[in-house]
Design a protein around this motif. Structure first.
Motif, short mmCIF file in Angstrom:
data_model
loop_
_atom_site.label_atom_id
_atom_site.label_comp_id
_atom_site.label_asym_id
_atom_site.label_seq_id
_atom_site.Cartn_x
_atom_site.Cartn_y
_atom_site.Cartn_z
N LEU A 152 1.28 14.13 21.25
CA LEU A 152 0.76 14.18 19.89
C LEU A 152 -0.41 15.14 19.73
N GLY A 153 -0.83 15.77 20.84
CA GLY A 153 -1.90 16.77 20.75
C GLY A 153 -3.31 16.20 20.75
N PHE A 154 -3.48 14.96 21.22
CA PHE A 154 -4.82 14.37 21.31
C PHE A 154 -5.49 14.81 22.60
N ASP A 155 -6.81 14.94 22.55
CA ASP A 155 -7.57 15.35 23.74
C ASP A 155 -7.84 14.20 24.69
N ALA A 156 -7.85 12.95 24.16
CA ALA A 156 -8.19 11.80 24.99
C ALA A 156 -7.61 10.53 24.38
N VAL A 157 -7.73 9.42 25.11
CA VAL A 157 -7.31 8.11 24.60
C VAL A 157 -8.54 7.23 24.43
N THR A 158 -8.47 6.28 23.52
CA THR A 158 -9.59 5.36 23.34
C THR A 158 -9.75 4.51 24.60
N MET A 159 -11.01 4.18 24.94
CA MET A 159 -11.29 3.48 26.18
C MET A 159 -11.40 1.97 26.01
N VAL B 177 -1.33 1.86 12.66
CA VAL B 177 -2.09 2.30 11.49
C VAL B 177 -3.27 3.17 11.93
N ALA B 178 -3.98 2.74 12.96
CA ALA B 178 -5.13 3.52 13.46
C ALA B 178 -4.69 4.91 13.90
N LEU B 179 -3.53 4.98 14.56
CA LEU B 179 -2.99 6.27 15.00
C LEU B 179 -2.66 7.16 13.81
N ASP B 180 -1.92 6.61 12.85
CA ASP B 180 -1.49 7.41 11.69
C ASP B 180 -2.68 7.97 10.92
N ILE B 181 -3.70 7.15 10.74
CA ILE B 181 -4.87 7.60 9.99
C ILE B 181 -5.56 8.75 10.72
N ARG B 182 -5.71 8.62 12.04
CA ARG B 182 -6.35 9.69 12.81
C ARG B 182 -5.53 10.98 12.75
N MET B 183 -4.23 10.85 12.89
CA MET B 183 -3.37 12.04 12.83
C MET B 183 -3.42 12.69 11.46
N LYS C 94 4.92 11.74 7.67
CA LYS C 94 5.11 12.67 8.79
C LYS C 94 4.40 12.17 10.04
N GLN C 95 3.16 11.75 9.86
CA GLN C 95 2.38 11.27 11.00
C GLN C 95 2.98 9.99 11.58
N ASP C 96 3.46 9.10 10.71
CA ASP C 96 4.04 7.86 11.19
C ASP C 96 5.29 8.13 12.03
N ILE C 97 6.13 9.01 11.55
CA ILE C 97 7.37 9.33 12.28
C ILE C 97 7.05 10.09 13.56
N LYS C 98 6.14 11.03 13.49
CA LYS C 98 5.76 11.79 14.70
C LYS C 98 5.21 10.85 15.78
N SER D 208 0.84 -1.22 0.00
CA SER D 208 0.00 0.00 0.00
C SER D 208 0.86 1.26 0.00
N ILE D 209 2.18 1.09 -0.19
CA ILE D 209 3.10 2.21 -0.07
C ILE D 209 2.82 3.31 -1.10
N ARG D 210 2.21 2.95 -2.23
CA ARG D 210 1.94 3.94 -3.27
C ARG D 210 1.04 5.07 -2.76
N PHE D 211 0.10 4.72 -1.88
CA PHE D 211 -0.80 5.76 -1.39
C PHE D 211 -0.62 6.10 0.09
N ASP D 212 -0.14 5.16 0.92
CA ASP D 212 0.00 5.53 2.33
C ASP D 212 1.33 6.20 2.66
N LYS D 213 2.19 6.37 1.62
CA LYS D 213 3.44 7.11 1.85
C LYS D 213 3.16 8.55 2.22
N ARG D 214 1.97 9.04 1.91
CA ARG D 214 1.61 10.42 2.26
C ARG D 214 1.55 10.61 3.78
N MET D 215 1.51 9.50 4.54
CA MET D 215 1.41 9.60 6.00
C MET D 215 2.77 9.53 6.69
#
Length: 229
Positions: free
Chosen positions: A216-223, A113-119, A32-36, A23-30
């Motif tokens: 990472l600047g999130f307001d909360a964590v998943t429960m 993956v869930a984190l990167d997509i949200r970010m 920055k979020q992955d590294i952060k 999936s690298i062709r399209f998820d490479k756009r993430m």
């Protein structure tokens, strides 16, 4: 370097399988979020003494180098590594050795993956929000100049009552304003950090999820870990 998940396989996978799974062709756009996200996770691992602080610092420093190299066009992503997450981890391990493998401690590719997509969504919606606000301001300014400009109002694609051009423009203002409201609601729902969910049922490591969320600047964590991934 062998696949990170291929330890039990005696033969390499067929190139067609690699291409299909990649999936690298399209998820490479993430990238920055992955590294952060990885920087925050590695920092927390060192802070909690889950991995040696020396390894944590080494991982963080090299991740920042990788980010710079990507932005300078010095990194070529590999289809064999499948996605942005494994590409970056592969580069990290090649550069700093076994210390790089410790980045994945207490983390699954699922919650990564869930984190990167949200970010990524939060960053993108912030950009779109800025453009929408600019559009709203333009509509207001243009409408202000045409409060007495008369035009035909249409219903069922036919001319109906006369209206001002300002009235016509402000209809679009209201539509875009609703879009802005929906976008902000989307960001509010997205602004919950899933990292720490693991593959599906968390981990026994003493993670500090609130620390990572704050970094990472999130307001909360998943429960619920299942919901998180």
């Amino acid at each position: 370097m062998a696949k990170l998940w291929g330890g039990r396989f005696q033969k390499s996978t067929d190139k067609k399988v690699d291409d299909f799974n990649s999936s690298i062709r399209f998820d490479k756009r993430m990238y920055k979020q992955d590294i952060k996200g990885s920087v925050a996770h590695a920092t927390m691992l060192g802070k909690q003494n889950i991995i040696p602080k020396e390894d944590s610092d080494k991982i963080v420093a090299e991740l920042k180098n990788i980010l710079k190299d990507i932005e300078d066009g010095k990194v070529e992503f590999e289809i064999d590594a499948e996605d942005i997450h494994m590409n970056i981890e592969k580069i990290l391990i090649e550069r700093i050795g076994d210390a790089g493998k410790r980045l994945h401690t207490g983390r699954s590719r699922n919650d990564q993956v869930a984190l990167d997509i949200r970010m990524y969504l939060m960053d993108e919606t912030a950009d779109i929000e800025e453009m929408l606000i600019h559009t709203l301001n333009v509509l207001v300014d243009l409408a202000s100049d045409h409060t007495e400009t008369i035009m035909p109002g249409y219903t069922h694609l036919q001319k109906a009552q006369p209206v001002t051009f300002a009235h016509h423009l402000m209809a679009y203002f209201e539509m875009f304003k609703r879009d802005l409201s929906r976008l902000r609601d989307c960001r509010k729902r997205t602004n919950v950090m899933p990292l720490g969910s693991g593959a599906l049922a968390g981990t026994t490591y003493p993670l500090d999820r609130e620390f990572v969320a704050s970094e990472l600047g999130f307001d909360a964590v998943t429960m619920n870990s299942l919901d998180g991934v």
